[in-house]
Design a protein around this motif. Structure first.
Motif, PDB file in Angstrom:
ATOM      1  N   PHE A   8       0.873  -1.290  -0.105  1.00 47.12           N
ATOM      2  CA  PHE A   8      -0.084   0.045   0.198  1.00 47.12           C
ATOM      3  C   PHE A   8       0.934   1.189  -0.175  1.00 47.12           C
ATOM      4  O   PHE A   8       2.165   1.210   0.376  1.00 47.12           O
ATOM      5  CB  PHE A   8      -0.807  -0.001   1.308  1.00 47.12           C
ATOM      6  N   ASN A   9       0.292   2.513  -0.409  1.00 47.72           N
ATOM      7  CA  ASN A   9       0.996   3.672  -0.188  1.00 47.72           C
ATOM      8  C   ASN A   9       0.291   4.541   0.703  1.00 47.72           C
ATOM      9  O   ASN A   9      -1.222   4.551   0.899  1.00 47.72           O
ATOM     10  CB  ASN A   9       1.380   4.366  -1.577  1.00 47.72           C
ATOM     11  N   LEU A  10       0.888   5.558   1.045  1.00 47.03           N
ATOM     12  CA  LEU A  10       0.204   6.557   1.994  1.00 47.03           C
ATOM     13  C   LEU A  10      -0.223   7.821   1.115  1.00 47.03           C
ATOM     14  O   LEU A  10       0.490   8.257   0.502  1.00 47.03           O
ATOM     15  CB  LEU A  10       1.236   6.981   3.218  1.00 47.03           C
ATOM     16  N   ASN A  11      -1.439   8.105   1.038  1.00 48.51           N
ATOM     17  CA  ASN A  11      -1.998   8.919   0.433  1.00 48.51           C
ATOM     18  C   ASN A  11      -1.981  10.397   0.846  1.00 48.51           C
ATOM     19  O   ASN A  11      -2.913  10.949   1.251  1.00 48.51           O
ATOM     20  CB  ASN A  11      -3.301   8.599  -0.284  1.00 48.51           C
ATOM     21  N   PHE A  12      -0.832  10.719   1.145  1.00 51.02           N
ATOM     22  CA  PHE A  12      -0.590  12.155   1.872  1.00 51.02           C
ATOM     23  C   PHE A  12       0.438  13.102   0.777  1.00 51.02           C
ATOM     24  O   PHE A  12       0.921  12.701   0.187  1.00 51.02           O
ATOM     25  CB  PHE A  12       0.429  11.910   3.282  1.00 51.02           C
ATOM     26  N   ASP A  13       0.009  14.317   0.955  1.00 52.52           N
ATOM     27  CA  ASP A  13       0.855  15.424   0.454  1.00 52.52           C
ATOM     28  C   ASP A  13       0.940  16.654   1.592  1.00 52.52           C
ATOM     29  O   ASP A  13       0.698  16.642   2.592  1.00 52.52           O
ATOM     30  CB  ASP A  13       0.096  15.730  -1.087  1.00 52.52           C
ATOM     31  N   ASN A 183      -2.918   2.280   7.438  1.00 51.83           N
ATOM     32  CA  ASN A 183      -2.782   1.629   5.948  1.00 51.83           C
ATOM     33  C   ASN A 183      -4.273   1.622   5.828  1.00 51.83           C
ATOM     34  O   ASN A 183      -4.633   1.110   4.602  1.00 51.83           O
ATOM     35  CB  ASN A 183      -2.241   0.393   6.136  1.00 51.83           C
ATOM     36  N   LYS A 184      -5.251   2.298   6.304  1.00 52.85           N
ATOM     37  CA  LYS A 184      -6.541   2.458   5.878  1.00 52.85           C
ATOM     38  C   LYS A 184      -6.795   3.373   4.806  1.00 52.85           C
ATOM     39  O   LYS A 184      -5.926   4.153   4.610  1.00 52.85           O
ATOM     40  CB  LYS A 184      -7.531   2.620   7.018  1.00 52.85           C
ATOM     41  N   ASN A 185      -8.196   3.192   4.259  1.00 50.20           N
ATOM     42  CA  ASN A 185      -8.529   4.241   3.069  1.00 50.20           C
ATOM     43  C   ASN A 185      -8.731   5.546   3.745  1.00 50.20           C
ATOM     44  O   ASN A 185      -8.065   6.726   3.076  1.00 50.20           O
ATOM     45  CB  ASN A 185      -9.944   3.899   2.638  1.00 50.20           C
ATOM     46  N   ILE A 186      -8.877   6.013   5.025  1.00 55.22           N
ATOM     47  CA  ILE A 186      -8.618   7.272   5.788  1.00 55.22           C
ATOM     48  C   ILE A 186      -7.458   6.816   6.531  1.00 55.22           C
ATOM     49  O   ILE A 186      -7.870   6.278   7.445  1.00 55.22           O
ATOM     50  CB  ILE A 186     -10.055   7.588   6.345  1.00 55.22           C
ATOM     51  N   SER A 187      -6.661   7.736   6.537  1.00 55.27           N
ATOM     52  CA  SER A 187      -5.365   7.491   7.580  1.00 55.27           C
ATOM     53  C   SER A 187      -5.202   8.799   8.396  1.00 55.27           C
ATOM     54  O   SER A 187      -4.867   9.852   7.635  1.00 55.27           O
ATOM     55  CB  SER A 187      -4.114   7.106   6.743  1.00 55.27           C
TER      56      SER A 187
END
Length: 379
Positions: A8-13, A183-187
Motif C-alpha cells: 500500500f502507499n500513504l496518500n499524503f501530500d 494503512n486504511k483508506n482514511i489514514s
C-alpha cells in the motif's frame, strides 16, 4: 527488503502537513473544533444522524459493545476471519465471542446460516466485518437479528463509503466503527469513528469517550461551561485535533481515491478471473466499495504452497500480505474450541495483493504476470 511494488502507499501530500501545522499554530490541539468538523463530515457523507470521533477503531468497537449493553454471561457472534480487535472488543465488556464461519472462498464474509446455527439463549448480538470493504449479506443478517432481538455492530474499518443496496456500510446495523489506522483508506496514523442513528447510543458513546464527563475541555475553554459532572464510568478514547485535521483532508480525497481504486480492481479482475485454481472473493459484486485490499484465494491448495507463492512474489519485488490469521486459532481463543472449516481453509490459502489508487496499469500487469508465474511454478 525494499519492494518494487509495496502492498500500500500513504496518500499524503502537503495538504495533510498544512492541516496539522495550522492546527498546531491555532493553539488548540486536543479534542475540539477539528473533531467537530470531522464528525459533521461523517454525518453529511454517510447520511447518518450521529458520529463520535474516537482515538482508534478498537476503542470505537469497545464503545459499540458497551452501548449495545453486552456484558458478562452474554454471547456475541462474530467472524474469525478478521483482525483480533473485532472479537477482543466483546471480551472487553466481559461477554464471550462465538465464532461463526464465512460463506467460502468466493465470499469471505460471515455466513448468515452459521450465525443462525450459533444462536443460543445467551446470544445478545452480532459483530459483522465487511472484509476488504465488501458488504456482508446484511438483509439476511438483519432479519436474523430482528427474529432473535439481537443488536448488530458493523466493523466497517475496511469500508468507508462502501454501499449495500443504496445504504452506506455502517448505517445498517445498530452502530458501527471505522478505522483511521495508517494503512486504511482514511489514514491519520491512529484514529477512528463511531456512528449510529440511535440517539441514546450516541449520547452514551460521547460520555464514555471522555471519562463520563458532562462537558469537554474545549467547551469550558470556550466559556460554554465552567464545571462538569462525571455521569458514568468512562474512558479516555478521545482523538486529538491534529489527527482530526489530517482526517478531514483524507476525507476530502476519499471519493476520488475510491473511484480510481475501482478501476484498479477491475483490471485485476479482468486479468485474474480466468486463472484456473484461483478464487477472487466478491468478483460478482456490483456495489460501490472502498476496495481497501485485493484478496485472492488459492483453490485445492495448502498453506505451504500459499507461502511459496508469496515467497516467489517477494523475490520478484512484489509485497503481499495475509488478511488475516484466523482469530479462533490464537492461543487466547483456542479454548473456545471453534471449528470453522471455510475460515481455516481461506486463512491458510489467501494472499493479499497490492491495492491503492496510485497503482498503474503496467504495475498491475506486472503483479498479475508474477502471480500467474508463481502459481504455475508451484503446480
Amino acid at each position: 527488503m525494499a519492494y518494487k511494488i509495496p502492498l500500500f502507499n500513504l496518500n499524503f501530500d502537503e495538504r495533510e502537513a498544512q492541516a496539522a501545522y495550522d492546527t498546531i499554530m491555532s493553539g488548540w490541539i486536543s479534542t475540539g473544533p477539528k473533531n467537530s468538523e470531522l464528525e459533521q463530515m461523517f454525518l453529511d457523507m454517510w447520511h447518518v444522524k450521529y458520529a463520535v470521533s474516537m482515538s482508534n477503531c478498537t476503542d470505537a468497537l469497545h464503545v459499540c459493545c458497551m452501548v449495545c449493553g453486552f456484558g458478562p454471561g452474554d454471547e456475541v457472534i462474530c467472524p474469525s476471519l478478521t483482525f483480533a480487535a473485532s472479537c477482543n472488543c466483546i471480551r472487553y465488556v466481559g461477554a464471550t465471542p462465538v465464532f461463526a464461519d464465512i460463506v467460502g472462498p468466493d465470499h469471505i464474509n460471515i455466513d448468515p446460516a452459521d450465525i443462525e446455527r450459533k444462536i443460543t439463549p445467551k446470544t445478545k448480538g452480532i459483530v459483522v466485518v465487511h472484509m476488504a470493504g465488501f458488504p456482508c449479506k446484511m438483509d439476511e443478517i438483519m432479519a436474523i437479528a430482528k427474529k432473535h432481538n439481537l443488536k448488530v455492530i458493523e466493523d466497517a474499518c475496511h469500508g468507508p463509503l462502501s454501499e449495500y443496496k443504496g445504504h452506506k456500510l455502517g448505517t445498517i446495523g445498530d452502530c458501527a466503527a471505522f478505522s483511521f489506522f495508517s494503512n486504511k483508506n482514511i489514514s491519520t496514523g491512529e484514529g477512528g469513528m463511531f456512528i449510529t442513528n440511535n440517539e441514546e447510543m450516541a449520547q452514551k458513546a460521547r460520555l464514555i469517550r471522555s471519562h463520563g464527563m458532562s462537558t469537554m475541555s474545549y467547551q469550558r475553554a470556550s466559556g460554554h461551561a465552567t464545571t462538569y459532572d462525571i455521569t458514568c464510568l468512562g474512558y479516555n478514547f478521545r482523538m486529538d485535533d491534529i489527527r482530526a485535521a489530517i482526517a478531514i483532508e483524507q476525507l476530502k480525497k476519499l471519493p476520488g481515491d475510491l473511484q480510481t481504486r475501482e478501476k484498479v480492481r477491475q483490471h485485476y479482475v479482468d486479468r485474474l478471473s480466468k486463472l484456473e485454481g484461483v478464487a477472487i472473493p466478491f468478483a460478482d459484486n456490483q456495489e460501490f466499495t472502498s476496495n481497501y485490499i485485493f484478496p485472492v484465494v488459492l483453490l485445492n491448495s495448502t498453506k505451504e504452497r500459499r507461502d511459496k507463492v508469496r515467497d516467489y512474489m517477494h523475490a520478484a519485488g512484489v509485497q503481499t500480505s495475509v488478511h488475516y490469521p484466523a482469530a479462533h486459532r490464537f492461543s487466547t481463543y483456542r479454548e473456545l474450541g471453534a471449528v470453522l472449516p471455510q475460515t481455516e481453509y481461506v486463512t491458510d490459502n489467501e494472499i493479499t495483493l497490492p491495492m491503492y489508487a496510485a497503482l498503474t496499469t503496467e504495475q498491475v500487469d506486472f503483479i498479475c504476470d508474477t502471480f500467474e508465474k508463481a502459481v504455475g511454478e508451484m503446480d
